[in-house]
Design a protein around this motif. Structure first.
Motif, PDB file in Angstrom:
ATOM      1  N   GLY A 263       0.795  -1.220   0.000  1.00  0.00           N
ATOM      2  CA  GLY A 263       0.000   0.000   0.000  1.00  0.00           C
ATOM      3  C   GLY A 263       0.829   1.272   0.000  1.00  0.00           C
ATOM      4  O   GLY A 263       0.448   2.269  -0.617  1.00  0.00           O
ATOM      5  N   THR A 264       1.975   1.227   0.677  1.00  0.00           N
ATOM      6  CA  THR A 264       2.803   2.438   0.781  1.00  0.00           C
ATOM      7  C   THR A 264       3.859   2.546  -0.317  1.00  0.00           C
ATOM      8  O   THR A 264       4.474   3.602  -0.466  1.00  0.00           O
ATOM      9  CB  THR A 264       3.514   2.491   2.147  1.00  0.00           C
ATOM     10  OG1 THR A 264       4.279   1.286   2.341  1.00  0.00           O
ATOM     11  CG2 THR A 264       2.526   2.643   3.279  1.00  0.00           C
ATOM     12  N   ASN A 265       4.060   1.474  -1.065  1.00  0.00           N
ATOM     13  CA  ASN A 265       5.116   1.497  -2.078  1.00  0.00           C
ATOM     14  C   ASN A 265       4.627   1.222  -3.496  1.00  0.00           C
ATOM     15  O   ASN A 265       5.437   0.973  -4.389  1.00  0.00           O
ATOM     16  CB  ASN A 265       6.215   0.480  -1.716  1.00  0.00           C
ATOM     17  CG  ASN A 265       6.962   0.877  -0.468  1.00  0.00           C
ATOM     18  OD1 ASN A 265       7.699   1.852  -0.434  1.00  0.00           O
ATOM     19  ND2 ASN A 265       6.757   0.126   0.607  1.00  0.00           N
ATOM     20  N   ILE A 266       3.335   1.287  -3.718  1.00  0.00           N
ATOM     21  CA  ILE A 266       2.802   1.001  -5.049  1.00  0.00           C
ATOM     22  C   ILE A 266       3.349   1.979  -6.085  1.00  0.00           C
ATOM     23  O   ILE A 266       3.607   1.614  -7.241  1.00  0.00           O
ATOM     24  CB  ILE A 266       1.247   1.022  -5.035  1.00  0.00           C
ATOM     25  CG1 ILE A 266       0.700   0.418  -6.325  1.00  0.00           C
ATOM     26  CG2 ILE A 266       0.722   2.417  -4.787  1.00  0.00           C
ATOM     27  CD1 ILE A 266       0.928  -1.060  -6.456  1.00  0.00           C
ATOM     28  N   ASP A 267       3.595   3.228  -5.672  1.00  0.00           N
ATOM     29  CA  ASP A 267       4.128   4.214  -6.615  1.00  0.00           C
ATOM     30  C   ASP A 267       5.589   3.962  -6.947  1.00  0.00           C
ATOM     31  O   ASP A 267       6.098   4.455  -7.950  1.00  0.00           O
ATOM     32  CB  ASP A 267       3.937   5.639  -6.087  1.00  0.00           C
ATOM     33  CG  ASP A 267       4.384   5.791  -4.639  1.00  0.00           C
ATOM     34  OD1 ASP A 267       4.676   4.768  -3.987  1.00  0.00           O
ATOM     35  OD2 ASP A 267       4.431   6.938  -4.156  1.00  0.00           O
ATOM     36  N   ASP A 268       6.268   3.168  -6.113  1.00  0.00           N
ATOM     37  CA  ASP A 268       7.665   2.826  -6.399  1.00  0.00           C
ATOM     38  C   ASP A 268       7.789   1.972  -7.656  1.00  0.00           C
ATOM     39  O   ASP A 268       8.858   1.940  -8.285  1.00  0.00           O
ATOM     40  CB  ASP A 268       8.294   2.074  -5.221  1.00  0.00           C
ATOM     41  CG  ASP A 268       8.931   3.023  -4.214  1.00  0.00           C
ATOM     42  OD1 ASP A 268       8.862   4.254  -4.438  1.00  0.00           O
ATOM     43  OD2 ASP A 268       9.493   2.551  -3.222  1.00  0.00           O
ATOM     44  N   ILE A 269       6.722   1.256  -8.010  1.00  0.00           N
ATOM     45  CA  ILE A 269       6.748   0.443  -9.223  1.00  0.00           C
ATOM     46  C   ILE A 269       7.022   1.332 -10.437  1.00  0.00           C
ATOM     47  O   ILE A 269       7.799   0.969 -11.339  1.00  0.00           O
ATOM     48  CB  ILE A 269       5.414  -0.315  -9.408  1.00  0.00           C
ATOM     49  CG1 ILE A 269       5.248  -1.382  -8.330  1.00  0.00           C
ATOM     50  CG2 ILE A 269       5.333  -0.936 -10.793  1.00  0.00           C
ATOM     51  CD1 ILE A 269       6.183  -2.563  -8.477  1.00  0.00           C
ATOM     52  N   ILE A 270       6.418   2.504 -10.461  1.00  0.00           N
ATOM     53  CA  ILE A 270       6.631   3.431 -11.577  1.00  0.00           C
ATOM     54  C   ILE A 270       8.073   3.889 -11.614  1.00  0.00           C
ATOM     55  O   ILE A 270       8.724   3.891 -12.664  1.00  0.00           O
ATOM     56  CB  ILE A 270       5.687   4.648 -11.441  1.00  0.00           C
ATOM     57  CG1 ILE A 270       4.224   4.193 -11.507  1.00  0.00           C
ATOM     58  CG2 ILE A 270       5.972   5.689 -12.524  1.00  0.00           C
ATOM     59  CD1 ILE A 270       3.236   5.274 -11.151  1.00  0.00           C
ATOM     60  N   VAL A 271       8.600   4.268 -10.444  1.00  0.00           N
ATOM     61  CA  VAL A 271       9.992   4.728 -10.363  1.00  0.00           C
ATOM     62  C   VAL A 271      10.948   3.630 -10.804  1.00  0.00           C
ATOM     63  O   VAL A 271      11.867   3.865 -11.602  1.00  0.00           O
ATOM     64  CB  VAL A 271      10.329   5.187  -8.929  1.00  0.00           C
ATOM     65  CG1 VAL A 271      11.808   5.550  -8.814  1.00  0.00           C
ATOM     66  CG2 VAL A 271       9.458   6.370  -8.533  1.00  0.00           C
ATOM     67  N   LEU A 272      10.739   2.415 -10.296  1.00  0.00           N
ATOM     68  CA  LEU A 272      11.624   1.300 -10.639  1.00  0.00           C
ATOM     69  C   LEU A 272      11.540   0.957 -12.123  1.00  0.00           C
ATOM     70  O   LEU A 272      12.560   0.657 -12.753  1.00  0.00           O
ATOM     71  CB  LEU A 272      11.268   0.071  -9.796  1.00  0.00           C
ATOM     72  CG  LEU A 272      11.685   0.150  -8.325  1.00  0.00           C
ATOM     73  CD1 LEU A 272      11.028  -0.964  -7.521  1.00  0.00           C
ATOM     74  CD2 LEU A 272      13.210   0.081  -8.187  1.00  0.00           C
ATOM     75  N   THR A 273      10.346   1.003 -12.684  1.00  0.00           N
ATOM     76  CA  THR A 273      10.191   0.729 -14.117  1.00  0.00           C
ATOM     77  C   THR A 273      10.978   1.733 -14.940  1.00  0.00           C
ATOM     78  O   THR A 273      11.691   1.368 -15.883  1.00  0.00           O
ATOM     79  CB  THR A 273       8.704   0.762 -14.518  1.00  0.00           C
ATOM     80  OG1 THR A 273       7.992  -0.226 -13.771  1.00  0.00           O
ATOM     81  CG2 THR A 273       8.537   0.487 -16.001  1.00  0.00           C
ATOM     82  N   VAL A 274      10.866   3.015 -14.583  1.00  0.00           N
ATOM     83  CA  VAL A 274      11.609   4.063 -15.299  1.00  0.00           C
ATOM     84  C   VAL A 274      13.115   3.839 -15.154  1.00  0.00           C
ATOM     85  O   VAL A 274      13.870   3.977 -16.125  1.00  0.00           O
ATOM     86  CB  VAL A 274      11.210   5.460 -14.783  1.00  0.00           C
ATOM     87  CG1 VAL A 274      12.136   6.529 -15.350  1.00  0.00           C
ATOM     88  CG2 VAL A 274       9.770   5.767 -15.148  1.00  0.00           C
ATOM     89  N   LEU A 275      13.563   3.475 -13.957  1.00  0.00           N
ATOM     90  CA  LEU A 275      14.989   3.247 -13.727  1.00  0.00           C
ATOM     91  C   LEU A 275      15.509   2.064 -14.544  1.00  0.00           C
ATOM     92  O   LEU A 275      16.586   2.133 -15.144  1.00  0.00           O
ATOM     93  CB  LEU A 275      15.255   3.019 -12.239  1.00  0.00           C
ATOM     94  CG  LEU A 275      15.125   4.250 -11.333  1.00  0.00           C
ATOM     95  CD1 LEU A 275      15.178   3.840  -9.869  1.00  0.00           C
ATOM     96  CD2 LEU A 275      16.219   5.258 -11.652  1.00  0.00           C
ATOM     97  N   PHE A 276      14.736   0.971 -14.572  1.00  0.00           N
ATOM     98  CA  PHE A 276      15.164  -0.199 -15.343  1.00  0.00           C
ATOM     99  C   PHE A 276      15.117   0.073 -16.846  1.00  0.00           C
ATOM    100  O   PHE A 276      15.958  -0.413 -17.603  1.00  0.00           O
ATOM    101  CB  PHE A 276      14.325  -1.426 -14.980  1.00  0.00           C
ATOM    102  CG  PHE A 276      14.779  -2.119 -13.729  1.00  0.00           C
ATOM    103  CD1 PHE A 276      15.976  -2.823 -13.704  1.00  0.00           C
ATOM    104  CD2 PHE A 276      14.028  -2.059 -12.561  1.00  0.00           C
ATOM    105  CE1 PHE A 276      16.411  -3.466 -12.549  1.00  0.00           C
ATOM    106  CE2 PHE A 276      14.448  -2.693 -11.407  1.00  0.00           C
ATOM    107  CZ  PHE A 276      15.644  -3.399 -11.391  1.00  0.00           C
ATOM    108  N   LEU A 277      14.127   0.862 -17.280  1.00  0.00           N
ATOM    109  CA  LEU A 277      14.082   1.264 -18.692  1.00  0.00           C
ATOM    110  C   LEU A 277      15.320   2.078 -19.052  1.00  0.00           C
ATOM    111  O   LEU A 277      15.948   1.860 -20.086  1.00  0.00           O
ATOM    112  CB  LEU A 277      12.821   2.084 -18.964  1.00  0.00           C
ATOM    113  CG  LEU A 277      11.524   1.312 -19.160  1.00  0.00           C
ATOM    114  CD1 LEU A 277      10.333   2.252 -19.109  1.00  0.00           C
ATOM    115  CD2 LEU A 277      11.549   0.544 -20.470  1.00  0.00           C
ATOM    116  N   SER A 278      15.659   3.021 -18.187  1.00  0.00           N
ATOM    117  CA  SER A 278      16.843   3.847 -18.391  1.00  0.00           C
ATOM    118  C   SER A 278      18.098   2.986 -18.413  1.00  0.00           C
ATOM    119  O   SER A 278      19.004   3.193 -19.224  1.00  0.00           O
ATOM    120  CB  SER A 278      16.944   4.904 -17.289  1.00  0.00           C
ATOM    121  OG  SER A 278      18.115   5.678 -17.431  1.00  0.00           O
TER     122      SER A 278
END
Length: 201
Positions: free
Chosen positions: A17-32
């Motif tokens: 619940g508190t880290n669901i937005d981290d998925i977006i950050v991690l996806t962007v980082l792995f894409l980069s």
């Protein structure tokens, strides 16, 4: 046994619940990472673990009755990803002016990744603290173990989401603009959503 299962379920729900937005950050980082080679995969993992570790440690300290950062100033941590995004955008503009290819990376190492994780999860402390204050040492250890597993699951999910060829091609072409914009948006939302600007001004 029910107590342990209940603790695991609570910890898993709290982490998700508190880290669901981290998925977006991690996806962007792995894409980069796949598009430009920076940050490297191990740096993303290390930074994510370090960032979550700091958040949990701060929550434990707060649960003991101590405050590291005043609650009404936590939102200022959103300036970290915002500043990284601005730096990436400036680099892209300079590279375009000189006719060179710009790297879409804005977080180039584990410390920068950890900083983004901490900033993005600064409000987690307000959720973790009351829970850690009311459970015992054993339940706290189980909760932390669930968080450790959760970070691994989140990194794997971000890596999987960031592995699609078409998305990687888009990031390779437009990443020098997309990635900084995402980080600036994340930072802006953290600062604005916290209401810290209203409290200051």
């Amino acid at each position: 046994m029910d107590g342990i299962i209940g603790t695991i379920a609570t910890a898993a729900g709290m982490f998700a619940g508190t880290n669901i937005d981290d998925i977006i950050v991690l996806t962007v980082l792995f894409l980069s990472s796949r598009a430009s080679g920076a940050p490297r995969a191990w740096q993303i993992w290390a930074g994510q673990y370090a960032g979550i570790g700091v958040l949990v440690a701060a929550s434990v300290v707060a649960a003991l009755g101590l405050r590291i950062v005043p609650d009404d100033r936590v939102g200022l941590l959103g300036l970290v990803p915002f500043a990284l995004g601005v730096r990436g955008l400036v680099s892209a503009i300079r590279a375009r002016g000189s006719g060179q290819d710009a790297s879409p990376a804005v977080a180039s190492g584990p410390i920068a990744v950890a900083g983004v994780t901490i900033a993005n999860g600064a409000d987690n402390i307000s959720v973790y603290t009351p829970v850690l204050r009311t459970i015992g040492t054993g339940a706290t250890a189980v909760t932390i173990a669930v968080f450790v597993a959760g970070v691994a699951l989140w990194c794997l999910a971000g890596s999987w989401l960031g592995s699609h060829r078409r998305i990687i091609e888009i990031v390779e072409r437009y990443g020098q603009w997309i990635v900084p914009a995402v980080f600036m948006a994340i930072g802006g939302l953290i600062v604005i959503g916290s209401g810290v600007l209203v409290k200051i001004f």
